[in-house]
Write an enzyme that holds these catalytic residues in place. Structure first.
Site, short mmCIF file in Angstrom:
data_model
loop_
_atom_site.label_atom_id
_atom_site.label_comp_id
_atom_site.label_asym_id
_atom_site.label_seq_id
_atom_site.Cartn_x
_atom_site.Cartn_y
_atom_site.Cartn_z
CG HIS A 207 10.37 -1.45 9.82
ND1 HIS A 207 10.24 -0.62 8.75
CD2 HIS A 207 11.70 -1.69 9.95
CE1 HIS A 207 11.44 -0.35 8.24
NE2 HIS A 207 12.34 -1.00 8.95
CG HIS B 280 4.69 -4.41 6.64
ND1 HIS B 280 5.04 -3.16 6.17
CD2 HIS B 280 4.07 -5.05 5.62
CE1 HIS B 280 4.63 -3.05 4.91
NE2 HIS B 280 4.04 -4.18 4.56
CE1 TYR C 250 4.37 0.87 4.83
CE2 TYR C 250 4.58 3.04 3.82
CZ TYR C 250 5.10 1.78 4.08
OH TYR C 250 6.32 1.44 3.59
NE ARG D 64 11.15 2.50 1.44
CZ ARG D 64 11.60 3.71 1.77
NH1 ARG D 64 11.67 4.07 3.03
NH2 ARG D 64 11.98 4.56 0.84
#
Length: 189
Positions: free
Chosen positions: A71, A127, A140, A68
């Protein structure tokens, strides 16, 4: 809880000290006083961040090999606290703050459910992470509401970034597979 500095400017690593016995363990995953003391005098994106500024918690679950990222947020950016509540991840940060002494640099961290380390990620960073275990839950805590109009992304495999992921990639989202490159992001900063 110990607080350590990272190689990237303004990034902090919080290392809880779990109490373990025959029942299992107990650990503190957040302490506003410790965070505020660690951030005292630091700025991120031009304004100080305090524990009270963290307003939203989110959690993702990923399977082995999933990436992932990478971003970030444009505009005022987004500060976050990141930890792995279950499993383990290879977590990567890239500094995109033009005025930072570590601009363009990256650093990787292992976050897991053994050491419970978590990161303070200042505003102005990309990240991303890769799941290292059959499942990995990443939590998060962010300092502002998510605004999709401010999303920025760089391809996880962009050769200009040259991020070394520890295992073969099993899956990425369509968004991550079609993200632009580092040079495109630099043009927009």
């Amino acid at each position: 809880m110990r607080v350590e500095t990272a190689d990237l400017a303004d990034v902090l690593v919080f290392r809880p000290e779990p109490f373990r016995d025959e029942r299992g363990l107990f650990t503190r995953t957040f302490d506003a006083r410790i965070l505020d003391n660690a951030l005292a005098g630091k700025t991120s994106g031009g304004s100080p961040v305090r524990a009270v500024d963290f307003i939203q918690d989110s959690q993702s679950r990923s399977v082995l090999g999933v990436i992932r990222g990478m971003h970030g947020r444009s505009g005022r950016g987004e500060a976050k606290l990141v930890r792995c509540a279950h499993g383990a991840v290879h977590d990567v940060l890239v500094d995109i703050r033009r005025d930072s002494p570590t601009f363009g640099m990256q650093q990787a961290f292992t976050l897991d459910d053994v050491d419970f380390a978590h990161l303070y990620v200042p505003r102005g960073f990309l990240h991303g992470f890769q799941a290292l275990t059959p499942t990995a839950d990443v939590c998060y805590r962010i300092d502002r509401e998510h605004d999709p109009a401010e999303d920025v992304a760089v391809a996880y495999d962009d050769p200009d970034l040259g991020i070394v992921w520890p295992m073969p990639v099993s899956m990425v989202s369509v968004r991550d597979a079609t993200a632009g490159g580092w040079s495109q992001l630099l043009e927009s900063l």
